[in-house]
Design an enzyme around this catalytic site. Structure first.
Site, PDB file in Angstrom:
ATOM      1  N   GLY A  23     -94.208  19.171 -63.396  1.00 30.91           N
ATOM      2  CA  GLY A  23     -95.611  19.975 -63.610  1.00 30.91           C
ATOM      3  C   GLY A  23     -95.000  21.443 -63.959  1.00 30.91           C
ATOM      4  O   GLY A  23     -93.937  21.550 -64.685  1.00 30.91           O
ATOM      5  N   ALA A  24     -95.847  22.499 -63.719  1.00 31.40           N
ATOM      6  CA  ALA A  24     -95.628  24.064 -64.122  1.00 31.40           C
ATOM      7  C   ALA A  24     -95.757  23.678 -65.729  1.00 31.40           C
ATOM      8  O   ALA A  24     -94.789  24.204 -66.409  1.00 31.40           O
ATOM      9  CB  ALA A  24     -94.214  24.413 -63.641  1.00 31.40           C
ATOM     10  N   GLY A  28     -94.405  23.307 -74.226  1.00 31.28           N
ATOM     11  CA  GLY A  28     -93.561  22.168 -74.606  1.00 31.28           C
ATOM     12  C   GLY A  28     -93.962  20.955 -74.141  1.00 31.28           C
ATOM     13  O   GLY A  28     -93.942  19.863 -74.551  1.00 31.28           O
ATOM     14  N   HIS A  29     -94.315  21.063 -72.581  1.00 30.80           N
ATOM     15  CA  HIS A  29     -94.845  19.687 -71.995  1.00 30.80           C
ATOM     16  C   HIS A  29     -96.242  19.089 -72.976  1.00 30.80           C
ATOM     17  O   HIS A  29     -96.250  17.831 -73.179  1.00 30.80           O
ATOM     18  CB  HIS A  29     -95.126  19.879 -70.414  1.00 30.80           C
ATOM     19  CG  HIS A  29     -94.421  20.265 -69.842  1.00 30.80           C
ATOM     20  ND1 HIS A  29     -94.215  21.754 -69.246  1.00 30.80           N
ATOM     21  CD2 HIS A  29     -93.073  19.597 -69.248  1.00 30.80           C
ATOM     22  CE1 HIS A  29     -93.223  21.750 -68.522  1.00 30.80           C
ATOM     23  NE2 HIS A  29     -92.611  20.500 -68.478  1.00 30.80           N
ATOM     24  N   GLU A 148     -86.176  16.891 -76.467  1.00 38.01           N
ATOM     25  CA  GLU A 148     -84.606  17.251 -76.601  1.00 38.01           C
ATOM     26  C   GLU A 148     -84.161  18.560 -75.990  1.00 38.01           C
ATOM     27  O   GLU A 148     -83.101  18.779 -75.922  1.00 38.01           O
ATOM     28  CB  GLU A 148     -84.814  17.526 -78.132  1.00 38.01           C
ATOM     29  CG  GLU A 148     -84.613  16.367 -78.909  1.00 38.01           C
ATOM     30  CD  GLU A 148     -84.479  16.477 -80.561  1.00 38.01           C
ATOM     31  OE1 GLU A 148     -84.423  17.699 -80.856  1.00 38.01           O
ATOM     32  OE2 GLU A 148     -84.348  15.628 -81.161  1.00 38.01           O
ATOM     33  N   LYS A 149     -85.476  19.470 -75.348  1.00 40.01           N
ATOM     34  CA  LYS A 149     -84.630  20.422 -74.584  1.00 40.01           C
ATOM     35  C   LYS A 149     -83.723  20.099 -73.414  1.00 40.01           C
ATOM     36  O   LYS A 149     -82.853  21.207 -73.204  1.00 40.01           O
ATOM     37  CB  LYS A 149     -86.040  21.059 -74.017  1.00 40.01           C
ATOM     38  CG  LYS A 149     -85.758  22.117 -72.802  1.00 40.01           C
ATOM     39  CD  LYS A 149     -85.147  23.505 -73.276  1.00 40.01           C
ATOM     40  CE  LYS A 149     -85.169  24.108 -72.010  1.00 40.01           C
ATOM     41  NZ  LYS A 149     -84.719  24.127 -70.954  1.00 40.01           N
ATOM     42  N   ASP A 150     -83.970  19.164 -72.621  1.00 40.39           N
ATOM     43  CA  ASP A 150     -83.128  18.670 -72.054  1.00 40.39           C
ATOM     44  C   ASP A 150     -82.054  17.610 -72.422  1.00 40.39           C
ATOM     45  O   ASP A 150     -82.396  16.340 -72.216  1.00 40.39           O
ATOM     46  CB  ASP A 150     -83.841  18.095 -70.704  1.00 40.39           C
ATOM     47  CG  ASP A 150     -84.490  19.240 -70.052  1.00 40.39           C
ATOM     48  OD1 ASP A 150     -83.902  19.956 -69.398  1.00 40.39           O
ATOM     49  OD2 ASP A 150     -85.583  19.286 -70.467  1.00 40.39           O
ATOM     50  N   GLN A 153     -80.136  14.769 -70.552  1.00 42.01           N
ATOM     51  CA  GLN A 153     -81.115  13.829 -69.784  1.00 42.01           C
ATOM     52  C   GLN A 153     -81.805  12.993 -70.904  1.00 42.01           C
ATOM     53  O   GLN A 153     -82.023  11.651 -70.564  1.00 42.01           O
ATOM     54  CB  GLN A 153     -82.199  14.722 -69.306  1.00 42.01           C
ATOM     55  CG  GLN A 153     -83.362  14.004 -68.782  1.00 42.01           C
ATOM     56  CD  GLN A 153     -84.356  14.918 -67.981  1.00 42.01           C
ATOM     57  OE1 GLN A 153     -84.215  15.364 -66.914  1.00 42.01           O
ATOM     58  NE2 GLN A 153     -85.504  15.117 -68.672  1.00 42.01           N
TER      59      GLN A 153
HETATM   60  P1  AMP Z   1     -89.689  19.158 -66.823  1.00 42.12           P
HETATM   61  O1  AMP Z   1     -90.784  19.255 -66.212  1.00 42.12           O
HETATM   62  O2  AMP Z   1     -89.169  20.577 -66.994  1.00 42.12           O
HETATM   63  O3  AMP Z   1     -88.790  18.116 -66.058  1.00 42.12           O
HETATM   64  O4  AMP Z   1     -89.699  18.358 -68.189  1.00 42.12           O
HETATM   65  C1  AMP Z   1     -90.620  17.217 -68.400  1.00 42.12           C
HETATM   66  C2  AMP Z   1     -90.423  16.983 -69.698  1.00 42.12           C
HETATM   67  O5  AMP Z   1     -90.768  17.914 -70.816  1.00 42.12           O
HETATM   68  C3  AMP Z   1     -88.753  16.566 -70.121  1.00 42.12           C
HETATM   69  O6  AMP Z   1     -88.678  15.437 -71.058  1.00 42.12           O
HETATM   70  C4  AMP Z   1     -88.378  17.952 -70.904  1.00 42.12           C
HETATM   71  O7  AMP Z   1     -87.414  17.687 -71.580  1.00 42.12           O
HETATM   72  C5  AMP Z   1     -89.505  18.308 -71.551  1.00 42.12           C
HETATM   73  N1  AMP Z   1     -89.689  19.635 -71.970  1.00 42.12           N
HETATM   74  C6  AMP Z   1     -89.295  20.717 -71.295  1.00 42.12           C
HETATM   75  N2  AMP Z   1     -89.519  21.980 -71.751  1.00 42.12           N
HETATM   76  C7  AMP Z   1     -89.539  21.474 -73.261  1.00 42.12           C
HETATM   77  C8  AMP Z   1     -89.688  22.396 -74.416  1.00 42.12           C
HETATM   78  N3  AMP Z   1     -89.685  23.696 -74.296  1.00 42.12           N
HETATM   79  N4  AMP Z   1     -90.088  21.542 -75.593  1.00 42.12           N
HETATM   80  C9  AMP Z   1     -90.239  20.246 -75.528  1.00 42.12           C
HETATM   81  N5  AMP Z   1     -90.162  19.395 -74.347  1.00 42.12           N
HETATM   82  C10 AMP Z   1     -89.642  20.011 -73.379  1.00 42.12           C
END
Ligand code: AMP
Length: 283
Positions: A23-24, A28-29, A148-150, A153
């Site tokens: 969430g949040a 990017g998401h 790819e940000k993570d 992971q």
């Molecule tokens: P999170 O909610 O932060 O766990 O991220 C959920 C998904 O969104 C994960 O696959 C992250 O790698 C991806 N994500 C987070 N930030 C970005 C970003 N800036 N650009 C692309 N993907 C992202």
């Protein structure tokens, strides 16, 4: 767009594209959701702040929860459904049991060998693999999108799926490029906690990565990244250049590698990475 809160309703949208998130949501998401929608399969976005991937001293309680805004972003990006499970739905045996399952999770080598996120957050990938494998089992996606940000992971989940091809038959992990603010800062749910001076300092991370976009010597490149992070007042946890395949030291003769940074500004921890072109000094 459907909002699904119980496991029973999940069956209706199996075999599609899955975008797991905490969430949040930000742009990017949204880019992952749009990529899923472009596959012409129904896109299921999961919104679940997963307690087992946070250590007791980390920010689980403070992690931003913005459900109304998330639903709008997911729908605008093309989600067919959003799954917002309770902790009990994901971990029916209770949280204590889930924590011990996470600690015992049989992790792929890339989750323990590089000494990057795995060293700084030793319990993190157990929790990530536990929740992602549970979501794969429940949602049975054909495609699953990760940023790819993570980077570590993404590689951990890709390796986990490769090692369990009997369990998730024909599931494909789709990597998605990192989305950045116009000034270069990688988008992150945690950026909202940066005060104005920290927001400027945080640019040291993308600047350090850019400084090694082309590099002829790994040790010098790593030293340069550390210097730039120091100059911006960032506390470096790691700033390294690694093999894209193993995330350990780059193999000799490779033409490209991955620069990875984790750095802190006060209590806020940021990670980012970028590709590095490796050239020999006279080549
Ligand atoms: P999170 O909610 O932060 O766990 O991220 C959920 C998904 O969104 C994960 O696959 C992250 O790698 C991806 N994500 C987070 N930030 C970005 C970003 N800036 N650009 C692309 N993907 C992202």
């Amino acid at each position: 767009m459907k909002i699904i809160e119980t496991l029973e309703k999940l069956g209706e949208i199996q075999g599609g594209s899955l975008v797991p998130t905490m969430g949040a949501l930000h742009e990017g998401h949204a880019s992952l959701i749009r990529a899923g929608a472009a596959s012409d399969r129904p896109v299921l976005v999961t919104l679940f702040v997963n307690p087992t991937q946070f250590a007791p001293n980390e920010d689980f309680a403070k992690y931003p929860r913005t459900l109304d805004a998330d639903l709008k972003i997911a729908e605008a990006a093309g989600a067919s459904a959003v799954f917002v499970p309770s902790i009990e739905a994901i971990y029916p045996g209770g949280l204590a049991n889930a924590a011990s399952l996470a600690a015992q999770f049989s992790l792929p080598p890339i989750a323990t060998a590089p000494r990057l996120e795995d060293a700084v957050r030793p319990t993190h990938f157990g929790g990530v693999c536990l929740v992602v494998s549970r979501l794969f089992d429940l949602c049975q996606p054909s495609l699953a999108y990760f940023g790819e940000k993570d980077f570590q992971q993404l590689r951990v989940i890709t390796q986990m799926v490769e090692e369990n091809s009997n369990r998730w038959k024909s599931l494909k992990i789709i990597p998605c490029a990192t989305i950045r603010e116009p000034d270069g800062l990688a988008m992150s749910s945690r950026n909202r906690y940066l005060d104005p001076s920290q927001r400027i300092a945080a640019l040291g991370i993308s600047r350090a990565l850019q400084s090694v976009a082309h590099c002829s010597n790994v040790a010098n490149g790593e030293a340069l990244m550390r210097k730039i992070l120091d100059q911006h007042g960032l506390e470096t946890q790691y700033a390294v250049i690694r093999s894209e395949k193993t995330l350990c030291a780059p193999e000799s003769g490779v033409k490209s590698a991955r620069a990875l940074i984790a750095a802190k500004l006060g209590a806020i921890r940021l990670i980012d990475n970028a590709i590095v072109g490796i050239s020999t000094p006279n080549g």
